[in-house]
Design a protein around this motif. Structure first.
Motif, PDB file in Angstrom:
ATOM      1  N   THR A  34       0.834  -1.203   0.000  1.00 46.23           N
ATOM      2  CA  THR A  34       0.000   0.000   0.000  1.00 46.23           C
ATOM      3  C   THR A  34       0.870   1.255   0.000  1.00 46.23           C
ATOM      4  OG1 THR A  34      -1.645  -1.223   1.276  1.00 46.23           O
ATOM      5  CG2 THR A  34      -1.885   1.165   1.210  1.00 46.23           C
ATOM      6  N   THR A  35       1.919   1.270   0.840  1.00 48.62           N
ATOM      7  CA  THR A  35       2.816   2.420   0.928  1.00 48.62           C
ATOM      8  C   THR A  35       3.553   2.647  -0.388  1.00 48.62           C
ATOM      9  OG1 THR A  35       3.114   1.857   3.260  1.00 48.62           O
ATOM     10  CG2 THR A  35       4.657   3.435   2.319  1.00 48.62           C
ATOM     11  N   ILE A  36       4.050   1.553  -0.990  1.00 46.53           N
ATOM     12  CA  ILE A  36       4.792   1.680  -2.256  1.00 46.53           C
ATOM     13  C   ILE A  36       3.879   2.222  -3.357  1.00 46.53           C
ATOM     14  CG2 ILE A  36       5.872   0.315  -4.102  1.00 46.53           C
ATOM     15  CD1 ILE A  36       7.095  -1.411  -1.792  1.00 46.53           C
ATOM     16  N   VAL A  37       2.660   1.689  -3.428  1.00 43.23           N
ATOM     17  CA  VAL A  37       1.701   2.161  -4.439  1.00 43.23           C
ATOM     18  C   VAL A  37       1.407   3.642  -4.208  1.00 43.23           C
ATOM     19  CG1 VAL A  37      -0.704   1.974  -5.185  1.00 43.23           C
ATOM     20  CG2 VAL A  37       0.674  -0.083  -4.897  1.00 43.23           C
ATOM     21  N   TRP A  38       1.238   4.048  -2.941  1.00 42.97           N
ATOM     22  CA  TRP A  38       0.938   5.439  -2.600  1.00 42.97           C
ATOM     23  C   TRP A  38       2.095   6.349  -2.988  1.00 42.97           C
ATOM     24  CZ3 TRP A  38       2.400   9.323   0.945  1.00 42.97           C
ATOM     25  CH2 TRP A  38       1.432  10.315   1.150  1.00 42.97           C
ATOM     26  N   ILE A  39       3.330   5.913  -2.697  1.00 40.98           N
ATOM     27  CA  ILE A  39       4.523   6.716  -3.031  1.00 40.98           C
ATOM     28  C   ILE A  39       4.645   6.885  -4.539  1.00 40.98           C
ATOM     29  CG2 ILE A  39       7.062   6.645  -3.063  1.00 40.98           C
ATOM     30  CD1 ILE A  39       6.853   5.424  -0.189  1.00 40.98           C
ATOM     31  N   PHE A  40       4.417   5.795  -5.289  1.00 40.74           N
ATOM     32  CA  PHE A  40       4.540   5.876  -6.747  1.00 40.74           C
ATOM     33  C   PHE A  40       3.411   6.679  -7.381  1.00 40.74           C
ATOM     34  CE2 PHE A  40       7.498   2.187  -6.479  1.00 40.74           C
ATOM     35  CZ  PHE A  40       8.551   2.783  -7.155  1.00 40.74           C
ATOM     36  N   SER A  41       2.291   6.815  -6.701  1.00 40.44           N
ATOM     37  CA  SER A  41       1.178   7.582  -7.260  1.00 40.44           C
ATOM     38  C   SER A  41       1.276   9.068  -6.904  1.00 40.44           C
ATOM     39  CB  SER A  41      -0.160   7.027  -6.769  1.00 40.44           C
ATOM     40  OG  SER A  41      -0.346   7.330  -5.404  1.00 40.44           O
ATOM     41  N   LEU A  42       2.156   9.413  -5.958  1.00 33.02           N
ATOM     42  CA  LEU A  42       2.312  10.815  -5.549  1.00 33.02           C
ATOM     43  C   LEU A  42       2.736  11.732  -6.699  1.00 33.02           C
ATOM     44  CD1 LEU A  42       3.819  11.121  -1.971  1.00 33.02           C
ATOM     45  CD2 LEU A  42       1.730  12.128  -2.838  1.00 33.02           C
ATOM     46  N   PRO A  43       3.770  11.400  -7.489  1.00 32.43           N
ATOM     47  CA  PRO A  43       4.170  12.313  -8.574  1.00 32.43           C
ATOM     48  C   PRO A  43       3.034  12.625  -9.538  1.00 32.43           C
ATOM     49  CG  PRO A  43       5.830  10.627  -8.254  1.00 32.43           C
ATOM     50  CD  PRO A  43       4.668  10.267  -7.376  1.00 32.43           C
ATOM     51  N   SER A  44       2.236  11.626  -9.898  1.00 28.40           N
ATOM     52  CA  SER A  44       1.128  11.878 -10.822  1.00 28.40           C
ATOM     53  C   SER A  44       0.072  12.775 -10.177  1.00 28.40           C
ATOM     54  CB  SER A  44       0.503  10.559 -11.283  1.00 28.40           C
ATOM     55  OG  SER A  44      -0.074   9.878 -10.195  1.00 28.40           O
ATOM     56  N   LYS A  45      -0.122  12.621  -8.861  1.00 25.75           N
ATOM     57  CA  LYS A  45      -1.091  13.482  -8.156  1.00 25.75           C
ATOM     58  C   LYS A  45      -0.594  14.925  -8.126  1.00 25.75           C
ATOM     59  CE  LYS A  45      -3.302  10.042  -5.297  1.00 25.75           C
ATOM     60  NZ  LYS A  45      -3.530   9.470  -4.007  1.00 25.75           N
ATOM     61  N   ILE A  46       0.706  15.108  -7.913  1.00 25.73           N
ATOM     62  CA  ILE A  46       1.292  16.460  -7.887  1.00 25.73           C
ATOM     63  C   ILE A  46       1.182  17.097  -9.274  1.00 25.73           C
ATOM     64  CG2 ILE A  46       3.479  17.717  -7.620  1.00 25.73           C
ATOM     65  CD1 ILE A  46       4.187  15.559  -5.439  1.00 25.73           C
ATOM     66  N   ILE A  47       1.495  16.300 -10.305  1.00 25.12           N
ATOM     67  CA  ILE A  47       1.401  16.808 -11.686  1.00 25.12           C
ATOM     68  C   ILE A  47      -0.042  17.195 -11.999  1.00 25.12           C
ATOM     69  CG2 ILE A  47       1.584  16.127 -14.124  1.00 25.12           C
ATOM     70  CD1 ILE A  47       4.010  14.342 -13.165  1.00 25.12           C
ATOM     71  N   ALA A  48      -0.982  16.364 -11.588  1.00 21.70           N
ATOM     72  CA  ALA A  48      -2.395  16.642 -11.832  1.00 21.70           C
ATOM     73  C   ALA A  48      -2.827  17.896 -11.088  1.00 21.70           C
ATOM     74  CB  ALA A  48      -3.242  15.448 -11.416  1.00 21.70           C
ATOM     75  N   PHE A  49      -2.317  18.076  -9.864  1.00 24.74           N
ATOM     76  CA  PHE A  49      -2.678  19.237  -9.041  1.00 24.74           C
ATOM     77  C   PHE A  49      -2.191  20.530  -9.710  1.00 24.74           C
ATOM     78  CE2 PHE A  49      -1.545  22.257  -5.636  1.00 24.74           C
ATOM     79  CZ  PHE A  49      -2.817  22.452  -5.105  1.00 24.74           C
ATOM     80  N   PHE A  50      -0.924  20.532 -10.151  1.00 24.65           N
ATOM     81  CA  PHE A  50      -0.396  21.732 -10.796  1.00 24.65           C
ATOM     82  C   PHE A  50      -0.970  21.912 -12.200  1.00 24.65           C
ATOM     83  CE2 PHE A  50       3.003  21.248  -7.543  1.00 24.65           C
ATOM     84  CZ  PHE A  50       2.869  22.506  -6.982  1.00 24.65           C
ATOM     85  N   GLY A  51      -1.319  20.815 -12.838  1.00 27.81           N
ATOM     86  CA  GLY A  51      -1.910  20.890 -14.171  1.00 27.81           C
ATOM     87  C   GLY A  51      -3.301  21.510 -14.123  1.00 27.81           C
ATOM     88  N   SER A  52      -4.006  21.269 -13.044  1.00 24.50           N
ATOM     89  CA  SER A  52      -5.373  21.803 -12.936  1.00 24.50           C
ATOM     90  C   SER A  52      -5.389  23.263 -12.480  1.00 24.50           C
ATOM     91  CB  SER A  52      -6.177  20.954 -11.934  1.00 24.50           C
ATOM     92  OG  SER A  52      -5.650  21.085 -10.636  1.00 24.50           O
ATOM     93  N   LYS A  53      -4.256  23.798 -12.030  1.00 22.23           N
ATOM     94  CA  LYS A  53      -4.189  25.177 -11.536  1.00 22.23           C
ATOM     95  C   LYS A  53      -4.237  26.204 -12.666  1.00 22.23           C
ATOM     96  CE  LYS A  53      -2.367  25.720  -7.041  1.00 22.23           C
ATOM     97  NZ  LYS A  53      -1.357  26.374  -6.225  1.00 22.23           N
ATOM     98  N   LYS A  54      -3.855  25.793 -13.877  1.00 16.96           N
ATOM     99  CA  LYS A  54      -3.800  26.744 -14.987  1.00 16.96           C
ATOM    100  C   LYS A  54      -5.158  27.298 -15.323  1.00 16.96           C
ATOM    101  CE  LYS A  54       0.368  24.965 -17.076  1.00 16.96           C
ATOM    102  NZ  LYS A  54       0.953  24.260 -18.207  1.00 16.96           N
TER     103      LYS A  54
END
Length: 54
Positions: A34-54
């Motif tokens: 669960t932790t490994i999956v969560w860590i690997f999904s963090l970069p995509s969540k950050i990219i999505a967060f900044f991508g939606s700010k535009k």
């Protein structure tokens, strides 16, 4: 007449020990996955967060 118990062998003892110890290992393994999956999904969540700010 009392039933005769099965003779306790070395294999039986090893199996019992592994059977008892397997539960914490399964729990630790699931938390690890669960932790490994969560860590690997963090970069995509950050990219999505900044991508939606535009």
């Amino acid at each position: 007449m009392a039933k005769r118990k099965r003779p306790i062998t070395a294999g039986n003892i090893v199996f019992e020990i592994f059977f008892i110890l397997s539960y914490p290992f399964i729990a630790v393994f699931s938390v690890l996955v669960t932790t490994i999956v969560w860590i690997f999904s963090l970069p995509s969540k950050i990219i999505a967060f900044f991508g939606s700010k535009k």
